[in-house]
Design a protein around this motif. Structure first.
Motif, PDB file in Angstrom:
ATOM      1  N   VAL A 145      18.451  44.279 -15.844  1.00 42.03           N
ATOM      2  CA  VAL A 145      17.550  43.350 -15.164  1.00 42.03           C
ATOM      3  C   VAL A 145      17.133  44.020 -13.863  1.00 42.03           C
ATOM      4  N   VAL A 146      15.843  44.316 -13.763  1.00 45.45           N
ATOM      5  CA  VAL A 146      15.297  45.000 -12.596  1.00 45.45           C
ATOM      6  C   VAL A 146      14.783  43.928 -11.640  1.00 45.45           C
ATOM      7  N   VAL A 147      15.427  43.812 -10.495  1.00 47.49           N
ATOM      8  CA  VAL A 147      15.151  42.723  -9.563  1.00 47.49           C
ATOM      9  C   VAL A 147      14.054  43.141  -8.587  1.00 47.49           C
ATOM     10  N   GLY A 148      13.038  42.278  -8.455  1.00 48.37           N
ATOM     11  CA  GLY A 148      11.946  42.550  -7.529  1.00 48.37           C
ATOM     12  C   GLY A 148      10.610  42.326  -8.187  1.00 48.37           C
ATOM     13  N   ASP A 149       9.561  42.788  -7.531  1.00 52.58           N
ATOM     14  CA  ASP A 149       8.203  42.615  -8.039  1.00 52.58           C
ATOM     15  C   ASP A 149       8.018  43.399  -9.340  1.00 52.58           C
ATOM     16  N   ALA A 150       7.566  42.701 -10.375  1.00 54.96           N
ATOM     17  CA  ALA A 150       7.461  43.342 -11.694  1.00 54.96           C
ATOM     18  C   ALA A 150       6.457  44.476 -11.689  1.00 54.96           C
ATOM     19  N   GLY A 151       5.307  44.271 -11.055  1.00 58.66           N
ATOM     20  CA  GLY A 151       4.287  45.310 -11.050  1.00 58.66           C
ATOM     21  C   GLY A 151       4.760  46.577 -10.365  1.00 58.66           C
ATOM     22  N   ALA A 152       5.383  46.423  -9.219  1.00 56.32           N
ATOM     23  CA  ALA A 152       5.859  47.591  -8.487  1.00 56.32           C
ATOM     24  C   ALA A 152       6.969  48.304  -9.252  1.00 56.32           C
ATOM     25  N   ASN A 153       7.919  47.549  -9.778  1.00 61.89           N
ATOM     26  CA  ASN A 153       9.041  48.170 -10.476  1.00 61.89           C
ATOM     27  C   ASN A 153       8.631  48.795 -11.796  1.00 61.89           C
ATOM     28  N   LEU A 154       7.732  48.140 -12.516  1.00 63.19           N
ATOM     29  CA  LEU A 154       7.276  48.729 -13.774  1.00 63.19           C
ATOM     30  C   LEU A 154       6.466  49.985 -13.504  1.00 63.19           C
ATOM     31  N   GLY A 155       5.673  49.957 -12.431  1.00 64.45           N
ATOM     32  CA  GLY A 155       4.889  51.139 -12.083  1.00 64.45           C
ATOM     33  C   GLY A 155       5.746  52.350 -11.781  1.00 64.45           C
TER      34      GLY A 155
END
Length: 234
Positions: A145-155
């Protein structure tokens, strides 16, 4: 809300019918009120051709936008185990407001079908919920589970996913989770031939997915809902 359950930071919750979480921050339920577990099976698993795609023994990666209560993970865990799948499974979810273990426990308590998976998740869930939450349930099943803004983390991710569960709050309530930029990032992090599925059928969501490069279909939704969306990367 029960005083012994911590609210996710930045996310206000109320409880409907005792054990169904409702986000007052976004004005939306976390899952279908009739049966969220059955909806998960119809939309996310069947919409991505699962569990059939797990039978070739190759490692399989699922990406998810919105971990929420962990319901989709637990139902996926159950179906993967019940299918006797030979493939290793890596489930990665992007979540801005991770719940604490007591909230997850309460929210999932209404489904005895996933009790074993629910208990395993709660037992392993950390008190410190930031950065990357990684749980290895055995040598063939990993949850990130990657915590934080999805767009930034996926990028920032270099992963390619075989299937996507797009499960943010309703597009009308949380349009940023369905933006053209985020749908493009989802497409760009999908393996060739990979798929997505979502309960959402809003026109702008469909157009954003098509513009990103997905071939999009509109099959019937769950529990009488006219449509859902699913698709494939060419």
């Amino acid at each position: 809300m029960d005083e012994d359950i911590e609210k996710p930071q930045g996310l206000a919750l109320e409880w409907i019918e005792g054990d169904m979480p409702y986000s007052t921050t976004f004005g939306d339920h976390f899952y279908c009120r009739s049966d969220g577990r059955a909806e998960c099976g119809h939309v996310f698993l069947a919409g991505n051709g699962l569990p059939d795609r797990w039978q070739n023994g190759e490692p399989f990666r699922i990406g998810e936008l919105g971990f929420g209560t962990g319901l989709n993970f637990c139902e996926t865990f159950r179906q993967w185990r019940d299918a006797g799948s030979p493939c290793p499974l890596h489930f990665t979810s992007f979540e801005l407001f991770p719940m604490d273990s007591a909230t997850i426990d309460k929210a999932l308590s209404r489904w005895p079908e996933i009790e074993a998976e629910h208990r395993a998740l709660v037992a392993a869930w950390p008190d410190r919920r930031e950065g990357l939450i990684r749980i290895d349930f055995d040598d063939r099943l990993r949850l990130d589970v990657v915590v934080g803004d999805a767009g930034a983390n996926l990028g920032e991710s270099d992963s390619l996913f075989d299937a996507w569960y797009l499960d943010g709050f309703a597009p009308s309530r949380n349009p940023a989770m369905w933006s053209a930029e985020l749908m493009q990032a989802v497409h760009d992090h999908t393996a060739p031939g990979g798929t997505f599925a979502t309960y959402a059928a809003a026109g702008f969501v469909r157009r954003n997915l098509q513009a990103a490069g997905f071939a999009v279909e509109r099959p019937p939704g769950f529990a009488g809902k006219r449509e859902m969306l699913k698709g494939r990367r060419a």
